[in-house]
Design a protein around this motif. Structure first.
Motif, PDB file in Angstrom:
ATOM      1  N   TYR A  11     -23.551 -17.369  39.075  1.00  0.00           N
ATOM      2  CA  TYR A  11     -22.174 -16.967  38.540  1.00  0.00           C
ATOM      3  C   TYR A  11     -21.679 -18.221  37.739  1.00  0.00           C
ATOM      4  N   LEU A  12     -21.569 -18.026  36.163  1.00  0.00           N
ATOM      5  CA  LEU A  12     -20.863 -19.085  35.408  1.00  0.00           C
ATOM      6  C   LEU A  12     -20.398 -18.393  34.147  1.00  0.00           C
ATOM      7  N   PRO A  13     -19.317 -19.386  33.728  1.00  0.00           N
ATOM      8  CA  PRO A  13     -18.527 -18.830  32.566  1.00  0.00           C
ATOM      9  C   PRO A  13     -19.019 -19.377  31.243  1.00  0.00           C
ATOM     10  N   PHE A  14     -20.395 -19.309  31.384  1.00  0.00           N
ATOM     11  CA  PHE A  14     -21.049 -20.035  29.952  1.00  0.00           C
ATOM     12  C   PHE A  14     -21.633 -19.022  29.092  1.00  0.00           C
ATOM     13  N   GLY A  15     -21.299 -17.771  29.266  1.00  0.00           N
ATOM     14  CA  GLY A  15     -21.739 -17.027  28.079  1.00  0.00           C
ATOM     15  C   GLY A  15     -23.397 -17.005  28.060  1.00  0.00           C
ATOM     16  N   ASP A  16     -23.509 -17.243  26.530  1.00  0.00           N
ATOM     17  CA  ASP A  16     -25.070 -17.229  25.836  1.00  0.00           C
ATOM     18  C   ASP A  16     -25.252 -18.535  25.620  1.00  0.00           C
TER      19      ASP A  16
ATOM     20  N   TYR B  32     -28.523 -13.998  36.283  1.00  0.00           N
ATOM     21  CA  TYR B  32     -27.110 -14.599  35.850  1.00  0.00           C
ATOM     22  C   TYR B  32     -26.287 -13.451  35.670  1.00  0.00           C
ATOM     23  N   VAL B  33     -25.203 -13.998  36.179  1.00  0.00           N
ATOM     24  CA  VAL B  33     -24.136 -13.199  36.050  1.00  0.00           C
ATOM     25  C   VAL B  33     -22.890 -13.888  35.292  1.00  0.00           C
ATOM     26  N   PRO B  34     -22.626 -13.386  34.141  1.00  0.00           N
ATOM     27  CA  PRO B  34     -21.618 -13.980  33.514  1.00  0.00           C
ATOM     28  C   PRO B  34     -20.189 -13.761  33.933  1.00  0.00           C
ATOM     29  N   ILE B  35     -19.180 -14.718  33.988  1.00  0.00           N
ATOM     30  CA  ILE B  35     -18.028 -14.214  34.613  1.00  0.00           C
ATOM     31  C   ILE B  35     -16.962 -15.155  33.648  1.00  0.00           C
ATOM     32  N   ASP B  36     -15.639 -14.560  33.883  1.00  0.00           N
ATOM     33  CA  ASP B  36     -14.562 -15.040  33.070  1.00  0.00           C
ATOM     34  C   ASP B  36     -14.079 -16.554  33.715  1.00  0.00           C
ATOM     35  N   THR B  37     -13.264 -17.302  32.878  1.00  0.00           N
ATOM     36  CA  THR B  37     -13.137 -18.444  33.494  1.00  0.00           C
ATOM     37  C   THR B  37     -11.988 -18.585  34.608  1.00  0.00           C
ATOM     38  N   GLU B  38     -11.235 -17.460  34.574  1.00  0.00           N
ATOM     39  CA  GLU B  38     -10.304 -17.359  35.981  1.00  0.00           C
ATOM     40  C   GLU B  38     -10.940 -17.092  37.053  1.00  0.00           C
TER      41      GLU B  38
ATOM     42  N   ILE C 123     -12.292 -29.638  38.482  1.00  0.00           N
ATOM     43  CA  ILE C 123     -12.199 -28.259  38.169  1.00  0.00           C
ATOM     44  C   ILE C 123     -11.657 -28.065  36.969  1.00  0.00           C
ATOM     45  N   GLN C 124     -10.699 -28.956  36.254  1.00  0.00           N
ATOM     46  CA  GLN C 124     -10.387 -28.940  34.894  1.00  0.00           C
ATOM     47  C   GLN C 124     -11.746 -29.066  34.057  1.00  0.00           C
ATOM     48  N   HIS C 125     -12.322 -30.284  34.413  1.00  0.00           N
ATOM     49  CA  HIS C 125     -13.512 -30.557  33.647  1.00  0.00           C
ATOM     50  C   HIS C 125     -14.501 -29.431  33.517  1.00  0.00           C
ATOM     51  N   VAL C 126     -14.966 -28.891  34.624  1.00  0.00           N
ATOM     52  CA  VAL C 126     -15.881 -27.922  34.567  1.00  0.00           C
ATOM     53  C   VAL C 126     -15.606 -26.675  33.687  1.00  0.00           C
ATOM     54  N   THR C 127     -14.139 -26.182  33.885  1.00  0.00           N
ATOM     55  CA  THR C 127     -13.947 -24.923  33.220  1.00  0.00           C
ATOM     56  C   THR C 127     -13.678 -25.273  31.817  1.00  0.00           C
ATOM     57  N   ALA C 128     -13.242 -26.571  31.420  1.00  0.00           N
ATOM     58  CA  ALA C 128     -13.367 -26.673  30.070  1.00  0.00           C
ATOM     59  C   ALA C 128     -14.566 -26.857  29.682  1.00  0.00           C
ATOM     60  N   LEU C 129     -15.643 -27.408  30.075  1.00  0.00           N
ATOM     61  CA  LEU C 129     -16.888 -27.540  29.764  1.00  0.00           C
ATOM     62  C   LEU C 129     -17.530 -26.371  29.332  1.00  0.00           C
ATOM     63  N   GLY C 130     -17.034 -25.239  30.233  1.00  0.00           N
ATOM     64  CA  GLY C 130     -17.708 -24.066  29.943  1.00  0.00           C
ATOM     65  C   GLY C 130     -17.333 -23.311  28.489  1.00  0.00           C
ATOM     66  N   GLN C 131     -16.119 -23.823  28.210  1.00  0.00           N
ATOM     67  CA  GLN C 131     -15.842 -23.202  26.683  1.00  0.00           C
ATOM     68  C   GLN C 131     -16.556 -24.191  25.603  1.00  0.00           C
ATOM     69  N   ASP C 132     -16.673 -25.192  25.976  1.00  0.00           N
ATOM     70  CA  ASP C 132     -17.284 -26.131  24.981  1.00  0.00           C
ATOM     71  C   ASP C 132     -18.936 -25.560  24.887  1.00  0.00           C
ATOM     72  N   LEU C 133     -19.511 -25.480  26.122  1.00  0.00           N
ATOM     73  CA  LEU C 133     -20.777 -25.031  25.967  1.00  0.00           C
ATOM     74  C   LEU C 133     -20.925 -23.535  25.123  1.00  0.00           C
ATOM     75  N   LYS C 134     -19.963 -22.949  25.074  1.00  0.00           N
ATOM     76  CA  LYS C 134     -19.999 -21.535  24.384  1.00  0.00           C
ATOM     77  C   LYS C 134     -19.736 -21.993  23.133  1.00  0.00           C
TER      78      LYS C 134
END
Length: 291
Positions: free
Chosen positions: A161-166, A223-229, A246-257
């Motif tokens: 489960y990750l918030p990384f989209g495609d 792979y199950v895409p999930i939202d950031t929250e 936690i702030q780093h990893v969640t911000a990284l998810g958006q940077d990946l996308k």
């Protein structure tokens, strides 16, 4: 001629792999460790000289730098402090006549980036650049080891489960980064003043990585895409007390996308003399964690 190198993070992943290769090259190694324990004892048994101290203690770092030719700097992404530690490391290197530093940064390091950790890595790079000791910056993309955070879910539910989209990126192993570190420490002069973006052997999105798990584990992994929250809630459950991480990893998810981790080059192969491990290779080596 003294060619001893200092390795921080020697009881961890990149530092541990770097030490192993340096010893194979008959290069003497001193490891700076936070505490003496069974992990440092194992290094000592391999012939590594052990120095105990914290990277946030200038005197300890300077003492560890005595009679060192080149040094590897790595600082945990789980805690703040990299800017102070980088300044101390650079000052200690200057005081002791160290000839070269290899600095482990990250591919997301940038002045304008969401992750506080990634931005602090960028500032740390600039601190090393200002120092008169030649430095080589290594900027690996996401480590394949990130999937160890998902090992429990892969083992129990055959899902991650990750918030990384495609998002697509080329996962790199800490083993290959460690080999690159060792190659530069062994012969730092050609790499002085350079920054290297390091990638694994193949660009994959999360669904494709799930397919690799499926093939290696011989069972369907999804792979199950999930939202950031939702992801933040999972992280707080499994990594309590680490808001910086936690702030780093969640911000990284958006940077990946946003495509900030995408890319590919042949630098790792050029540095270590072999192709970097593929995602399948990593899973095979660590299969026990996922079954």
């Amino acid at each position: 001629m003294n060619n001893k190198v200092l390795v921080t993070g020697g009881t961890g992943n990149t530092g541990g792999h770097a030490i192993k290769r340096l010893l194979e090259l008959n290069i003497p190694v001193r490891a700076l460790v936070r505490k003496i324990d069974e992990r440092s004892d194992a290094l000592k048994a391999m012939g590594v000289e052990i120095a105990e101290g914290d990277l946030l203690d200038l005197d300890a770092v300077s003492a560890a730098m005595k009679d060192i030719k080149s040094a590897y700097f790595v600082y945990t992404i789980r805690e703040p402090g990299i800017i102070d530690a980088s300044a101390y490391f650079a000052q200690a290197a200057l005081e002791n006549g160290v000839e070269a530093i290899v600095n482990l940064s990250q591919f997301g390091a940038h002045r304008n980036v969401r992750s506080h950790g990634a931005q602090n890595h960028w500032v740390a790079e600039r601190l090393f650049d200002y120092a008169p000791v030649p430095v080589t910056h290594l900027r690996p993309t996401l480590f394949a080891e990130w999937f160890m955070y998902q090992a429990r879910a892969i083992k129990s539910d055959s899902k991650f489960y990750l918030p990384f989209g495609d998002a697509k990126f080329a996962p790199i192993t800490t083993e290959d980064v460690g080999l690159a570190v060792a190659a530069i420490l062994a012969d730092p002069e050609p790499h002085a003043g350079k920054s290297y973006d390091l990638f694994g052997s193949e660009i994959l999105n999360m669904t494709e990585i799930a397919e690799v798990f499926t093939k290696v584990l011989d069972r369907k992994v999804t792979y199950v895409p999930i939202d950031t929250e939702t992801f933040i809630g999972i992280l707080k459950k499994f990594t309590p007390g680490h808001p910086y991480f936690i702030q780093h990893v969640t911000a990284l998810g958006q940077d990946l996308k946003d495509g900030r981790a995408a890319g590919m080059n042949s630098l790792v192969e050029e540095l270590i003399g072999q192709k970097p491990l593929a995602m399948a290779d990593y899973i095979i080596k660590n299969k026990a964690a996922f079954i």
